[in-house]
Design a protein around this motif. Sequence first.
Motif, PDB file in Angstrom:
ATOM      1  N   PHE A   7       0.830  -1.211   0.000  1.00 40.91           N
ATOM      2  CA  PHE A   7       0.000   0.000   0.000  1.00 40.91           C
ATOM      3  C   PHE A   7       0.861   1.256   0.000  1.00 40.91           C
ATOM      4  N   VAL A   8       1.869   1.276   0.853  1.00 35.61           N
ATOM      5  CA  VAL A   8       2.754   2.441   0.934  1.00 35.61           C
ATOM      6  C   VAL A   8       3.520   2.636  -0.373  1.00 35.61           C
ATOM      7  N   VAL A   9       4.027   1.546  -0.926  1.00 34.29           N
ATOM      8  CA  VAL A   9       4.784   1.645  -2.179  1.00 34.29           C
ATOM      9  C   VAL A   9       3.890   2.129  -3.314  1.00 34.29           C
ATOM     10  N   ALA A  10       2.680   1.591  -3.403  1.00 32.94           N
ATOM     11  CA  ALA A  10       1.766   1.967  -4.491  1.00 32.94           C
ATOM     12  C   ALA A  10       1.404   3.442  -4.424  1.00 32.94           C
ATOM     13  N   ASN A  11       1.082   3.925  -3.257  1.00 30.34           N
ATOM     14  CA  ASN A  11       0.699   5.324  -3.126  1.00 30.34           C
ATOM     15  C   ASN A  11       1.895   6.261  -3.267  1.00 30.34           C
ATOM     16  N   ALA A  12       3.081   5.791  -2.862  1.00 27.18           N
ATOM     17  CA  ALA A  12       4.288   6.601  -3.065  1.00 27.18           C
ATOM     18  C   ALA A  12       4.577   6.753  -4.561  1.00 27.18           C
ATOM     19  N   VAL A  13       4.428   5.670  -5.313  1.00 22.34           N
ATOM     20  CA  VAL A  13       4.625   5.732  -6.766  1.00 22.34           C
ATOM     21  C   VAL A  13       3.593   6.660  -7.399  1.00 22.34           C
ATOM     22  N   ALA A  14       2.348   6.567  -6.943  1.00 20.89           N
ATOM     23  CA  ALA A  14       1.293   7.434  -7.479  1.00 20.89           C
ATOM     24  C   ALA A  14       1.579   8.906  -7.185  1.00 20.89           C
ATOM     25  N   SER A  15       2.073   9.186  -5.986  1.00 20.47           N
ATOM     26  CA  SER A  15       2.401  10.570  -5.629  1.00 20.47           C
ATOM     27  C   SER A  15       3.529  11.107  -6.502  1.00 20.47           C
ATOM     28  N   ALA A  16       4.578  10.297  -6.680  1.00 29.64           N
ATOM     29  CA  ALA A  16       5.699  10.728  -7.511  1.00 29.64           C
ATOM     30  C   ALA A  16       5.263  10.937  -8.954  1.00 29.64           C
ATOM     31  N   TYR A  17       4.422  10.047  -9.444  1.00 28.01           N
ATOM     32  CA  TYR A  17       3.931  10.199 -10.828  1.00 28.01           C
ATOM     33  C   TYR A  17       3.135  11.489 -11.003  1.00 28.01           C
ATOM     34  N   LEU A  18       2.274  11.801 -10.055  1.00 31.81           N
ATOM     35  CA  LEU A  18       1.463  13.010 -10.165  1.00 31.81           C
ATOM     36  C   LEU A  18       2.340  14.266 -10.184  1.00 31.81           C
ATOM     37  N   VAL A  19       3.391  14.254  -9.377  1.00 35.22           N
ATOM     38  CA  VAL A  19       4.303  15.405  -9.378  1.00 35.22           C
ATOM     39  C   VAL A  19       5.000  15.529 -10.728  1.00 35.22           C
ATOM     40  N   LEU A  20       5.448  14.400 -11.278  1.00 36.31           N
ATOM     41  CA  LEU A  20       6.141  14.423 -12.572  1.00 36.31           C
ATOM     42  C   LEU A  20       5.203  14.745 -13.730  1.00 36.31           C
ATOM     43  N   SER A  21       3.904  14.500 -13.547  1.00 37.83           N
ATOM     44  CA  SER A  21       2.939  14.759 -14.624  1.00 37.83           C
ATOM     45  C   SER A  21       2.528  16.226 -14.712  1.00 37.83           C
ATOM     46  N   LEU A  22       2.846  17.018 -13.713  1.00 33.26           N
ATOM     47  CA  LEU A  22       2.443  18.425 -13.732  1.00 33.26           C
ATOM     48  C   LEU A  22       3.017  19.194 -14.925  1.00 33.26           C
ATOM     49  N   PRO A  23       4.311  19.025 -15.284  1.00 35.40           N
ATOM     50  CA  PRO A  23       4.806  19.734 -16.475  1.00 35.40           C
ATOM     51  C   PRO A  23       4.045  19.388 -17.748  1.00 35.40           C
ATOM     52  N   PHE A  24       3.643  18.125 -17.905  1.00 35.53           N
ATOM     53  CA  PHE A  24       2.872  17.736 -19.087  1.00 35.53           C
ATOM     54  C   PHE A  24       1.486  18.375 -19.068  1.00 35.53           C
ATOM     55  N   SER A  25       0.924  18.497 -17.880  1.00 36.08           N
ATOM     56  CA  SER A  25      -0.365  19.178 -17.773  1.00 36.08           C
ATOM     57  C   SER A  25      -0.239  20.651 -18.121  1.00 36.08           C
ATOM     58  N   ILE A  26       0.881  21.268 -17.744  1.00 36.66           N
ATOM     59  CA  ILE A  26       1.117  22.671 -18.096  1.00 36.66           C
ATOM     60  C   ILE A  26       1.288  22.824 -19.606  1.00 36.66           C
ATOM     61  N   VAL A  27       1.944  21.861 -20.241  1.00 34.72           N
ATOM     62  CA  VAL A  27       2.086  21.892 -21.700  1.00 34.72           C
ATOM     63  C   VAL A  27       0.714  21.861 -22.364  1.00 34.72           C
ATOM     64  N   SER A  28      -0.208  21.076 -21.812  1.00 32.93           N
ATOM     65  CA  SER A  28      -1.563  21.017 -22.367  1.00 32.93           C
ATOM     66  C   SER A  28      -2.294  22.345 -22.203  1.00 32.93           C
ATOM     67  N   ILE A  29      -1.962  23.092 -21.149  1.00 34.01           N
ATOM     68  CA  ILE A  29      -2.578  24.405 -20.972  1.00 34.01           C
ATOM     69  C   ILE A  29      -2.023  25.395 -21.991  1.00 34.01           C
ATOM     70  N   ILE A  30      -0.710  25.353 -22.200  1.00 26.54           N
ATOM     71  CA  ILE A  30      -0.079  26.285 -23.143  1.00 26.54           C
ATOM     72  C   ILE A  30      -0.455  25.949 -24.581  1.00 26.54           C
ATOM     73  N   GLN A  31      -0.486  24.640 -24.898  1.00 26.34           N
ATOM     74  CA  GLN A  31      -0.828  24.186 -26.246  1.00 26.34           C
ATOM     75  C   GLN A  31      -2.053  23.277 -26.161  1.00 26.34           C
ATOM     76  N   PRO A  32      -3.240  23.863 -26.172  1.00 24.36           N
ATOM     77  CA  PRO A  32      -4.467  23.068 -25.974  1.00 24.36           C
ATOM     78  C   PRO A  32      -4.684  21.990 -27.029  1.00 24.36           C
ATOM     79  N   HIS A  33      -4.122  22.184 -28.230  1.00 18.01           N
ATOM     80  CA  HIS A  33      -4.349  21.223 -29.310  1.00 18.01           C
ATOM     81  C   HIS A  33      -3.311  20.106 -29.330  1.00 18.01           C
ATOM     82  N   ALA A  34      -2.351  20.110 -28.400  1.00 19.46           N
ATOM     83  CA  ALA A  34      -1.322  19.067 -28.369  1.00 19.46           C
ATOM     84  C   ALA A  34      -1.953  17.736 -27.961  1.00 19.46           C
TER      85      ALA A  34
END
Length: 216
Positions: A106-133
Motif C-alpha cells: 500500500f505504501v509503495v503503491a501510493n508513493a509511486v502514485a504521488s511521484a507520478y502526479l508530481v512528474l505529470s504536472l509539467p505535461f499538464s502545463i504543456v496542455s494548458i499552453i498548447q491546448p491542441h497538443a
Amino acid sequence: MKSHDEATAINIPESNTESKGKGVAAAPTPVVATTSTATKVIQLGKAPGGWKRGIAILDFVVRLLGIAAALTATTVMGTTDETLPFFTQFFQFQASYDDLPAFTFFVVANAVASAYLVLSLPFSIVSIIQPHAVGARLLLLIFDTVMVALTTAGASAAAAIVYLAHKGNASANWIAICQQFNGFCQRISGAVVASFIATVIFMFLVVIASIALRKH
C-alpha cells in the motif's frame, strides 16, 4: 431631330449610370463576403482552443488534489506505529505497518502514485499552453490508467486487512486487534480512505483526458 437626340441622350446616360451603379455595387460584395468569412474562421479557430484550455486547467487542479490525497495516504500509513506497554518494558506488543506485506505494498503503491502526479504536472502545463497538443494528453491518459489499477490494488489489499483488524475472523483464528490498538486502526483506516480518494481522482483524470482527445 429633337426626338432622336432626346432618345439618344436618354439611352446613353441610363446605360452609363447602370454600368457605373453595377460596378460600384459589385465591388464591395466580395469584400463583405471575405470579411465575414474571415471572422467566422477566426471565431471557429479560437473556440476549440479556449475550451480545451479550460479542460487542461481543470486537469492541473485535479492533479494537485490527487497529490494531496496520495501523499496523505502514504505518509499516514508509513508512519503508523503503536506500542502497548505492560508491566515491564520487556513485555510489550507493537503494531507497525511493515508487519504486514499488504500495508507495505500500500505504501509503495501510493508513493509511486504521488511521484507520478508530481512528474505529470509539467505535461499538464504543456496542455494548458498548447491546448491542441495530442501527445501530452495521450501520454497522461495511458499512465493515469495504470495508476488507477495500482492505487486500486493497494487500497483494496489494505482495506481487507483493515476489515480483519476491526472485525476479526473466527474461522481463520484472526482476532480483532483494534480494541487494543485503537490509534493504529484509526490511522490505517484514514490512510485507506485517502487512497480510495486518490483512486477516484485518477479515474476522473482518465475521463477528462478521454473527453479532450475525443473532441480533438
